[in-house]
Write a protein that holds these residues in place. Sequence first.
Motif, PDB file in Angstrom:
ATOM      1  N   LYS A   1      20.470  63.964  26.580  1.00  0.00           N
ATOM      2  CA  LYS A   1      20.806  64.831  25.443  1.00  0.00           C
ATOM      3  C   LYS A   1      20.602  64.132  24.092  1.00  0.00           C
ATOM      4  CE  LYS A   1      23.288  68.549  27.391  1.00  0.00           C
ATOM      5  NZ  LYS A   1      23.423  68.279  28.818  1.00  0.00           N
ATOM      6  N   PHE A   2      20.247  62.861  24.130  1.00  0.00           N
ATOM      7  CA  PHE A   2      19.963  62.125  22.895  1.00  0.00           C
ATOM      8  C   PHE A   2      18.466  61.902  22.700  1.00  0.00           C
ATOM      9  CE2 PHE A   2      24.316  60.974  23.960  1.00  0.00           C
ATOM     10  CZ  PHE A   2      24.951  61.092  22.728  1.00  0.00           C
ATOM     11  N   VAL A   3      17.678  62.454  23.626  1.00  0.00           N
ATOM     12  CA  VAL A   3      16.226  62.226  23.570  1.00  0.00           C
ATOM     13  C   VAL A   3      15.519  63.408  22.920  1.00  0.00           C
ATOM     14  CG1 VAL A   3      14.166  61.684  24.915  1.00  0.00           C
ATOM     15  CG2 VAL A   3      16.409  60.898  25.710  1.00  0.00           C
ATOM     16  N   PRO A   4      14.886  63.181  21.763  1.00  0.00           N
ATOM     17  CA  PRO A   4      14.162  64.284  21.117  1.00  0.00           C
ATOM     18  C   PRO A   4      12.907  64.646  21.914  1.00  0.00           C
ATOM     19  CG  PRO A   4      13.764  62.220  19.951  1.00  0.00           C
ATOM     20  CD  PRO A   4      14.806  61.925  20.998  1.00  0.00           C
ATOM     21  N   ASN A   5      12.400  65.864  21.723  1.00  0.00           N
ATOM     22  CA  ASN A   5      11.176  66.274  22.414  1.00  0.00           C
ATOM     23  C   ASN A   5       9.956  65.559  21.853  1.00  0.00           C
ATOM     24  OD1 ASN A   5      13.194  68.611  22.490  1.00  0.00           O
ATOM     25  ND2 ASN A   5      11.765  69.116  24.114  1.00  0.00           N
ATOM     26  N   GLU A   6      10.015  65.285  20.542  1.00  0.00           N
ATOM     27  CA  GLU A   6       8.904  64.576  19.903  1.00  0.00           C
ATOM     28  C   GLU A   6       9.417  63.824  18.680  1.00  0.00           C
ATOM     29  OE1 GLU A   6       6.227  62.742  20.029  1.00  0.00           O
ATOM     30  OE2 GLU A   6       5.413  64.303  21.335  1.00  0.00           O
ATOM     31  N   VAL A   7       8.658  62.829  18.245  1.00  0.00           N
ATOM     32  CA  VAL A   7       9.059  61.975  17.122  1.00  0.00           C
ATOM     33  C   VAL A   7       7.912  61.882  16.122  1.00  0.00           C
ATOM     34  CG1 VAL A   7       9.829  59.647  16.481  1.00  0.00           C
ATOM     35  CG2 VAL A   7      10.486  60.604  18.700  1.00  0.00           C
ATOM     36  N   TYR A   8       8.225  62.077  14.835  1.00  0.00           N
ATOM     37  CA  TYR A   8       7.205  61.966  13.786  1.00  0.00           C
ATOM     38  C   TYR A   8       7.752  61.177  12.605  1.00  0.00           C
ATOM     39  CZ  TYR A   8       4.629  65.680  16.201  1.00  0.00           C
ATOM     40  OH  TYR A   8       3.946  66.417  17.125  1.00  0.00           O
ATOM     41  N   ARG A   9       6.826  60.627  11.819  1.00  0.00           N
ATOM     42  CA  ARG A   9       7.212  59.832  10.655  1.00  0.00           C
ATOM     43  C   ARG A   9       7.921  60.683   9.592  1.00  0.00           C
ATOM     44  NH1 ARG A   9       6.817  54.865   9.293  1.00  0.00           N
ATOM     45  NH2 ARG A   9       5.916  54.486  11.327  1.00  0.00           N
ATOM     46  N   SER A  10       7.424  61.917   9.401  1.00  0.00           N
ATOM     47  CA  SER A  10       8.048  62.814   8.410  1.00  0.00           C
ATOM     48  C   SER A  10       7.729  64.257   8.779  1.00  0.00           C
ATOM     49  CB  SER A  10       7.503  62.521   7.008  1.00  0.00           C
ATOM     50  OG  SER A  10       6.221  63.094   6.860  1.00  0.00           O
ATOM     51  N   VAL A  11       8.338  65.194   8.085  1.00  0.00           N
ATOM     52  CA  VAL A  11       8.039  66.614   8.346  1.00  0.00           C
ATOM     53  C   VAL A  11       6.562  66.909   8.101  1.00  0.00           C
ATOM     54  CG1 VAL A  11      10.299  67.694   8.010  1.00  0.00           C
ATOM     55  CG2 VAL A  11       8.874  67.218   6.019  1.00  0.00           C
ATOM     56  N   PHE A  12       5.948  66.132   7.226  1.00  0.00           N
ATOM     57  CA  PHE A  12       4.536  66.372   6.890  1.00  0.00           C
ATOM     58  C   PHE A  12       3.599  65.934   8.022  1.00  0.00           C
ATOM     59  CE2 PHE A  12       6.892  65.558   2.956  1.00  0.00           C
ATOM     60  CZ  PHE A  12       6.803  66.832   2.412  1.00  0.00           C
TER      61      PHE A  12
ATOM     62  N   PRO B   1      27.415  66.911  15.467  1.00  0.00           N
ATOM     63  CA  PRO B   1      26.779  67.514  16.649  1.00  0.00           C
ATOM     64  C   PRO B   1      27.629  68.546  17.394  1.00  0.00           C
ATOM     65  CG  PRO B   1      27.799  65.472  17.290  1.00  0.00           C
ATOM     66  CD  PRO B   1      28.097  65.664  15.814  1.00  0.00           C
ATOM     67  N   LEU B   2      28.684  69.057  16.802  1.00  0.00           N
ATOM     68  CA  LEU B   2      29.457  70.086  17.500  1.00  0.00           C
ATOM     69  C   LEU B   2      28.556  71.296  17.752  1.00  0.00           C
ATOM     70  CD1 LEU B   2      32.949  70.026  15.716  1.00  0.00           C
ATOM     71  CD2 LEU B   2      32.136  68.696  17.676  1.00  0.00           C
ATOM     72  N   LYS B   3      28.846  71.987  18.851  1.00  0.00           N
ATOM     73  CA  LYS B   3      27.993  73.121  19.234  1.00  0.00           C
ATOM     74  C   LYS B   3      28.178  74.325  18.317  1.00  0.00           C
ATOM     75  CE  LYS B   3      27.960  72.203  24.220  1.00  0.00           C
ATOM     76  NZ  LYS B   3      28.511  72.716  25.482  1.00  0.00           N
TER      77      LYS B   3
ATOM     78  N   THR C   1      23.555  63.361  15.421  1.00  0.00           N
ATOM     79  CA  THR C   1      23.973  64.707  14.998  1.00  0.00           C
ATOM     80  C   THR C   1      22.914  65.763  15.325  1.00  0.00           C
ATOM     81  OG1 THR C   1      23.138  64.278  12.765  1.00  0.00           O
ATOM     82  CG2 THR C   1      25.462  63.871  13.153  1.00  0.00           C
ATOM     83  N   ASP C   2      21.708  65.583  14.792  1.00  0.00           N
ATOM     84  CA  ASP C   2      20.665  66.605  14.943  1.00  0.00           C
ATOM     85  C   ASP C   2      20.156  66.718  16.382  1.00  0.00           C
ATOM     86  OD1 ASP C   2      20.590  67.151  12.086  1.00  0.00           O
ATOM     87  OD2 ASP C   2      19.580  65.224  11.889  1.00  0.00           O
ATOM     88  N   VAL C   3      19.773  65.584  16.951  1.00  0.00           N
ATOM     89  CA  VAL C   3      19.192  65.613  18.301  1.00  0.00           C
ATOM     90  C   VAL C   3      20.255  65.983  19.332  1.00  0.00           C
ATOM     91  CG1 VAL C   3      18.063  64.276  20.126  1.00  0.00           C
ATOM     92  CG2 VAL C   3      17.361  63.968  17.733  1.00  0.00           C
ATOM     93  N   TYR C   4      21.373  65.259  19.304  1.00  0.00           N
ATOM     94  CA  TYR C   4      22.438  65.510  20.278  1.00  0.00           C
ATOM     95  C   TYR C   4      22.979  66.941  20.160  1.00  0.00           C
ATOM     96  CZ  TYR C   4      26.758  64.786  22.926  1.00  0.00           C
ATOM     97  OH  TYR C   4      27.780  64.887  23.823  1.00  0.00           O
ATOM     98  N   GLY C   5      23.213  67.376  18.931  1.00  0.00           N
ATOM     99  CA  GLY C   5      23.724  68.735  18.697  1.00  0.00           C
ATOM    100  C   GLY C   5      22.782  69.805  19.202  1.00  0.00           C
ATOM    101  N   ALA C   6      21.496  69.621  18.932  1.00  0.00           N
ATOM    102  CA  ALA C   6      20.492  70.602  19.363  1.00  0.00           C
ATOM    103  C   ALA C   6      20.386  70.628  20.881  1.00  0.00           C
ATOM    104  CB  ALA C   6      19.135  70.273  18.744  1.00  0.00           C
TER     105      ALA C   6
ATOM    106  N   ARG D   1      22.437  69.634  23.262  1.00  0.00           N
ATOM    107  CA  ARG D   1      23.583  70.155  24.021  1.00  0.00           C
ATOM    108  C   ARG D   1      23.774  71.650  23.794  1.00  0.00           C
ATOM    109  NH1 ARG D   1      28.864  68.274  20.786  1.00  0.00           N
ATOM    110  NH2 ARG D   1      29.759  68.259  22.865  1.00  0.00           N
ATOM    111  N   SER D   2      23.026  72.192  22.799  1.00  0.00           N
ATOM    112  CA  SER D   2      23.055  73.635  22.558  1.00  0.00           C
ATOM    113  C   SER D   2      21.849  74.320  23.199  1.00  0.00           C
ATOM    114  CB  SER D   2      23.072  73.919  21.048  1.00  0.00           C
ATOM    115  OG  SER D   2      24.154  73.233  20.431  1.00  0.00           O
TER     116      SER D   2
END
Length: 185
Positions: A5-16, A95-97, A123-128, A130-131
């Motif tokens: 639940k702490f592993v993002p689907n993908e990783v990037y340097r920035s939104v761009f 990270p609350l649901k 917060t962002d990865v874990y919260g997303a 677990r939701s």
Amino acid sequence: MDYKKFVPNEVYRSVFDIDFKKLYEDGKRIILTDVDNTLISYDEVGPSEQLLMLHQELTNMGFKIYLISNNNIFRLEKFSEKFINEGFIASARKPLKRGFKRAIKLINRPAEEIIVIGDQIMTDVYGAKRSGLDVVLVKPIKKSTEKWYTRFNRYWENKIVKKIKKVNIDIYNKIINLKEGNDND
Ligand SMILES: [Mg+2]
């Protein structure tokens, strides 16, 4: 503990750098993004020109944009004056649901269509995750202006990243690569 639940689907340097075309091809239609250190730094109030151009691009591609932030409603309202969005959740307490549940209800589309974007694993990865939402991690824009509680989360984040190595070596390597490039610190 379930470190998946702490592993993002993908990783990037920035939104761009995010491959939004690929996300669209994967069926994503809704962008649910963090604001602070993901879209703008803590000491900025409104979006940069570059960010507004990205916004235009995303809108043209057919994405709908929502915001989810632990910051307050005043900051989000001000930011939304120029960075037009379909709606936002302020004081989300990630990270609350609860905040993510409110967002999913507001968006009113299947969870599979939503991609969360954020700069924090705790917060962002874990919260997303677990939701039940997919999530892209970006490098924080500017760490030096972070609040104390964010720095506190980062302490735990470094511990969690070590665990991610056992769960997903590919994502782990990408995170380490970002952490090693200290461009903005
Ligand atoms: Mg953030």
